[in-house]
Design a protein around this motif. Structure first.
Motif, PDB file in Angstrom:
ATOM      1  N   GLU A   1       0.899  -0.950   0.354  1.00 54.27           N
ATOM      2  CA  GLU A   1       0.522   0.296   0.089  1.00 54.27           C
ATOM      3  C   GLU A   1       1.097   1.369   0.531  1.00 54.27           C
ATOM      4  O   GLU A   1       1.918   1.177   0.897  1.00 54.27           O
ATOM      5  CB  GLU A   1      -0.764   0.131   1.361  1.00 54.27           C
ATOM      6  N   PHE A   2       0.462   2.093  -0.454  1.00 54.48           N
ATOM      7  CA  PHE A   2       1.298   3.749  -0.371  1.00 54.48           C
ATOM      8  C   PHE A   2      -0.126   4.398  -0.734  1.00 54.48           C
ATOM      9  O   PHE A   2      -1.133   4.571  -1.047  1.00 54.48           O
ATOM     10  CB  PHE A   2       1.921   3.570  -1.761  1.00 54.48           C
ATOM     11  N   GLU A   3       0.456   5.912   0.146  1.00 56.80           N
ATOM     12  CA  GLU A   3      -0.245   6.697  -0.948  1.00 56.80           C
ATOM     13  C   GLU A   3       0.611   8.205  -1.162  1.00 56.80           C
ATOM     14  O   GLU A   3       2.217   8.799  -0.714  1.00 56.80           O
ATOM     15  CB  GLU A   3      -1.123   7.571   0.975  1.00 56.80           C
ATOM     16  N   MET A   4      -0.444   9.029  -1.823  1.00 59.48           N
ATOM     17  CA  MET A   4       0.028  10.520  -2.459  1.00 59.48           C
ATOM     18  C   MET A   4       0.003  11.469  -2.341  1.00 59.48           C
ATOM     19  O   MET A   4      -1.376  11.810  -1.674  1.00 59.48           O
ATOM     20  CB  MET A   4      -0.029  10.378  -3.353  1.00 59.48           C
ATOM     21  N   VAL A   5       1.076  11.884  -1.015  1.00 63.68           N
ATOM     22  CA  VAL A   5       0.986  13.269  -0.059  1.00 63.68           C
ATOM     23  C   VAL A   5       1.072  14.679  -1.144  1.00 63.68           C
ATOM     24  O   VAL A   5       2.488  14.472  -1.419  1.00 63.68           O
ATOM     25  CB  VAL A   5       1.197  12.588   0.842  1.00 63.68           C
ATOM     26  N   SER A   6       0.056  15.395  -0.576  1.00 61.78           N
ATOM     27  CA  SER A   6       0.766  16.937  -1.043  1.00 61.78           C
ATOM     28  C   SER A   6       0.517  17.254   0.716  1.00 61.78           C
ATOM     29  O   SER A   6       0.398  17.742   1.207  1.00 61.78           O
ATOM     30  CB  SER A   6      -0.495  17.991  -1.924  1.00 61.78           C
ATOM     31  N   ASP A   7       2.056  18.646   0.084  1.00 61.93           N
ATOM     32  CA  ASP A   7       2.578  19.676   1.130  1.00 61.93           C
ATOM     33  C   ASP A   7       1.858  20.470   1.348  1.00 61.93           C
ATOM     34  O   ASP A   7       2.312  21.688   0.273  1.00 61.93           O
ATOM     35  CB  ASP A   7       4.080  19.342   1.139  1.00 61.93           C
ATOM     36  N   PRO A   8       0.653  21.345   1.787  1.00 59.32           N
ATOM     37  CA  PRO A   8       0.300  22.194   2.184  1.00 59.32           C
ATOM     38  C   PRO A   8       1.346  23.558   2.042  1.00 59.32           C
ATOM     39  O   PRO A   8       1.064  24.676   1.599  1.00 59.32           O
ATOM     40  CB  PRO A   8      -0.211  22.549   3.467  1.00 59.32           C
TER      41      PRO A   8
END
Length: 776
Positions: free
Chosen positions: A742-749
């Motif tokens: 599993e993985f997740e794409m994360v956006s840094d605010p």
């Protein structure tokens, strides 16, 4: 792929080949390996454009004869087009990388809106050449070389690239640039040699040619002259003093104004006239320091949200069995073929028989690609590949819960299969000596290979207990099953033929009876067969009748036949005729008489107007309606200990019966676990969210799993392509690993500026751009 040379003719059998047909032949030849093509043109348009090949696999198109307009339009890098004659208007229109050589004059609009590539003309060109060109700084600038002179309105709205006008033997010796050149020019440069009569001074200016510019000119001049077959002209043309250069003026040169910094404007104009803070300066003492033009964090107008698997893909939403097709294609892309096959077994005991051969492939009909006018993925290939998947699914220990399943067809086997995979015992009661129902007993062997069907039934029988009933189930026996088991499931299908209320109906043979006899090898037919009912079952009857020797086969119906797909095509292939609207008056030894008075001669009449369930064994605790059992949303009958699925509830496809079995099994499993049964409430993803621009529009068929998998946009489920991470201009997006795979794409605010590049570029549609919450 072996390279080859081919010749494609634009004039055949005394007629000009249509432009569209000629382009299809060119595309097909290149797809099949041709890399050197000779096209005998006869005025066709767009020759040589849109050949999407790798630069490592260049293709050369040599055009003889007279090409039409827009030759090489939308040309692609790796394509070289040589035109052995003068050419018509819009040569190289929207060129995106092709090199186009014209051994003669060119018409109007040469290189119009070109963005990449080269147009090399060995003569003169008409009006509005090099107009609206553009340049992406990431790629080489577009170029156009003209040996002679250019026509009027040259370089109109030119926005990038380089034009070279050699002025050798020009059509107008007094003016090599034509009337009103460079109007609206905003970018690019023009090298020219020879006299001119002015250009738009408001938009362009003459600039001295420095050493670097002249070195570029002479180096490329030699290559150009070689391409057009005039290398002997180099010494004549490579005289520095003969050349001049035009450049576009900058916006500030055009307006006469200097660039003014925002800080200077605020101090000198805004605050000077309105006071610090402007109109509300006396009412607010908050921080008024300037905010950057590009903002992040709380100041963003929009925020990207990764919505992986929030929505169902159209293929999965369209599949009654609920198989996550896009997940299977992802496993194929990852090289995990066994896992892709095992995943199907978690949803159906018939991944090859039904998904590969018998299903009309509703998933393909729902595929986003078909909505986008592309060839839908061939999921039947996945199904057929399952025929070689012999691994038995892992079975948990039995829980002690027991379910009786009455009926061993697709619906009954489906629910029993799901219950056993969840650890509960499901015992099938059926009249047949082996499982399978109509799949095994009635569907013609021409529709499904015997070894595939036998293998899947054998796999199911290995783990599903089966009790063969010696006689039809009665009320008492049914009541006893309901008492003995935790739940009982009705999956008996519809096996009682529906009869027509017409004289002589006893002379007609029911379709199901005929198909079962044909499967056993005991059926016979005469030379003339009339089938009443032209649905898919009627089509199966027609193909079997033809196999048994029928010479004349007619299917009649009271309305437009409902048959479709492979069944309809197979019936038509054996010569079956479809006739409608036809209303049967009576059936006689001579054949079928219609209400119109027409007699359809027949030695054999087969009735295919549907079957109905046999409900005589049910007691009054189970409500029925119009000959079928009433059920709730979870397929529970009015007796809470009894469920019903398949044709006993509603006539439908095999996949729908299997899907009912899976849904009912999930409800029973939830009840056993003490949970309230619930269904998957996810909605189907909006087709518009998936981006199909990344995929090859020329594919007309798929021949293997890998080519199919590569073209799946994986709607609603991240395919881990990394495109969002790559395209983000501020590097805000990162991939974070989680447990297992599993993985997740994360956006840094702190880095994200809310530009929406991720959402607009994602092929899967898993990024959404939502409005930022207002500051409180």
């Amino acid at each position: 792929m072996e390279q080859q040379s081919v010749t494609i003719h634009g004039f055949e059998n005394g007629h000009r080949v249509q432009s569209r047909i000629l382009e299809e032949r060119i595309q097909r030849a290149v797809t099949q390996g041709a890399r050197a093509l000779t096209v005998e043109a006869y005025g066709q348009h767009g020759i040589g454009g849109r050949l999407f090949l790798s630069r490592k696999e260049p293709v050369t198109v040599r055009i003889t004869g007279s090409p039409g307009q827009r030759t090489g339009s939308m040309g692609f890098p790796g394509t070289k087009i040589i035109i052995e004659a003068p050419t018509s208007d819009d040569i190289g229109w929207l060129n995106a990388g092709a090199e186009i050589v014209v051994l003669g004059n060119a018409g109007n609009g040469a290189a119009n809106a070109m963005a990449q590539g080269k147009v090399l003309v060995s003569g003169n060109i008409g009006a509005r050449g090099m107009t609206m060109t553009k340049r992406n700084p990431k790629y080489d600038a577009p170029e156009m070389w003209v040996l002679g002179s250019v026509g009027d309105y040259f370089a109109e709205f030119m926005a990038g690239g380089t034009a070279v006008v050699c002025g050798f033997e020009p059509q107008n010796p007094d003016n090599v640039l034509g009337y009103r050149p460079c109007v609206g020019m905003v970018g690019g440069r023009i090298f020219f040699r020879g006299p001119h009569k002015g250009f738009s001074l408001a938009d362009a200016k003459l600039e001295p040619i420095d050493d670097a510019a002249f070195a570029w000119l002479t180096d490329n001049l030699r290559t150009y002259l070689a391409a057009i077959g005039r290398p002997e002209l180099y010494d004549t043309l490579a005289v520095r003093d003969d050349w001049q250069c035009i450049l576009a003026r900058s916006p500030y040169e055009k307006t006469g104004k200097k660039r003014r910094a925002m800080r200077e404007f605020r101090a000198g104009v805004w605050d000077a006239e309105l006071g610090r803070g402007g109109l509300i300066g006396d009412l607010d003492d908050s921080d008024r320091s300037p905010i950057g033009l590009i903002v992040n964090g709380e100041l963003r107008r929009f925020v990207p949200v990764w919505e992986n698997k929030k929505y169902l893909s159209p293929c999965q939403a369209s599949c009654p069995t609920g198989i996550p097709v896009q997940q299977r294609w992802q496993l194929v892309r990852d090289g995990l073929m066994d896992e892709a096959m095992d995943l199907a077994l978690a949803y159906t005991p018939f991944p090859a028989t039904v998904c590969g051969y018998l299903c009309p492939n509703l998933c393909m009909q729902g595929c986003t690609r078909s909505v986008g006018n592309l060839m839908p993925l061939d999921t039947a290939l996945l199904g057929k590949a399952n025929a070689k998947a012999g691994r038995m699914p892992a079975l948990p220990p039995l829980s002690g819960k027991r379910v009786a399943v009455i009926g061993g067809g697709p619906a009954g086997m489906s629910i029993a299969w799901q219950l056993r995979l969840a650890g509960h015992e499901a015992v099938i009661y059926d009249l047949g000596d082996k499982l399978g129902g109509k799949i095994a007993a009635a569907i013609p062997a021409t529709r499904i290979p015997k070894d595939v069907l036998d293998a899947e039934i054998a796999r199911a029988q290995e783990i599903l207990p089966h009790i063969q009933l010696k006689e039809a189930l009665g009320k008492d026996a049914f009541a006893q099953l309901v008492t003995d088991y935790d739940f009982t499931v009705l999956a008996v299908g519809a096996n009682k033929p529906r009869l027509l209320p017409v004289p002589g109906k006893e002379l007609a043979q029911p379709a199901l009876t005929f198909l079962k006899a044909a499967k056993k090898g005991t059926a016979t037919v005469g030379k003339r067969v009339v089938i009443i009912g032209a649905g898919n079952v009627g089509c199966d009857v027609a193909t079997e009748a033809a196999r048994l020797g029928a010479a004349s086969i007619t299917l009649i119906d009271i309305q437009t036949p409902a048959s479709f797909g492979k069944e309809r095509k197979d019936a038509e292939a054996v010569g079956a005729l479809f006739k409608w609207p036809c209303f049967t008056k009576e059936i006689t030894a001579e054949g079928v008489t219609l209400q119109s008075g027409e007699l359809l001669p027949a030695d054999t009449v087969i009735l295919s107007v549907g079957d109905v369930p046999d409900l005589e064994f049910l007691d009054d605790t189970i409500a029925t309606e119009r000959g079928h059992v009433k059920v709730s949303d979870i397929y529970q009958t009015t007796n809470p200990k009894v469920f019903a699925i398949g044709d006993i509830v509603k006539p439908g496809l095999l996949t729908q019966a299997i899907g009912m079995g899976r849904d009912a099994a999930k409800a029973i499993i939830d009840i056993f676990a003490g949970k309230r049964p619930c269904e998957d409430t996810r909605k189907m993803i909006d087709y518009r969210r998936a981006k199909l621009e990344y995929f090859d529009p020329r594919i007309m068929e798929f021949n293997d799993l890998n080519s199919c998998a590569s073209q799946c946009s994986s709607c609603g489920a991240c395919r881990d392509c990394g495109l969002c991470e790559t395209i983000c201009p501020t590097g805000a997006i990162s991939r974070q690993a989680k447990d297992g795979k599993e993985f997740e794409m994360v956006s840094d605010p702190a880095k994200c500026i809310g530009c929406g590049f991720c959402a607009n570029a994602c092929p899967c549609g898993v990024w959404s751009l939502v409005e930022n919450a207002p500051l409180v």
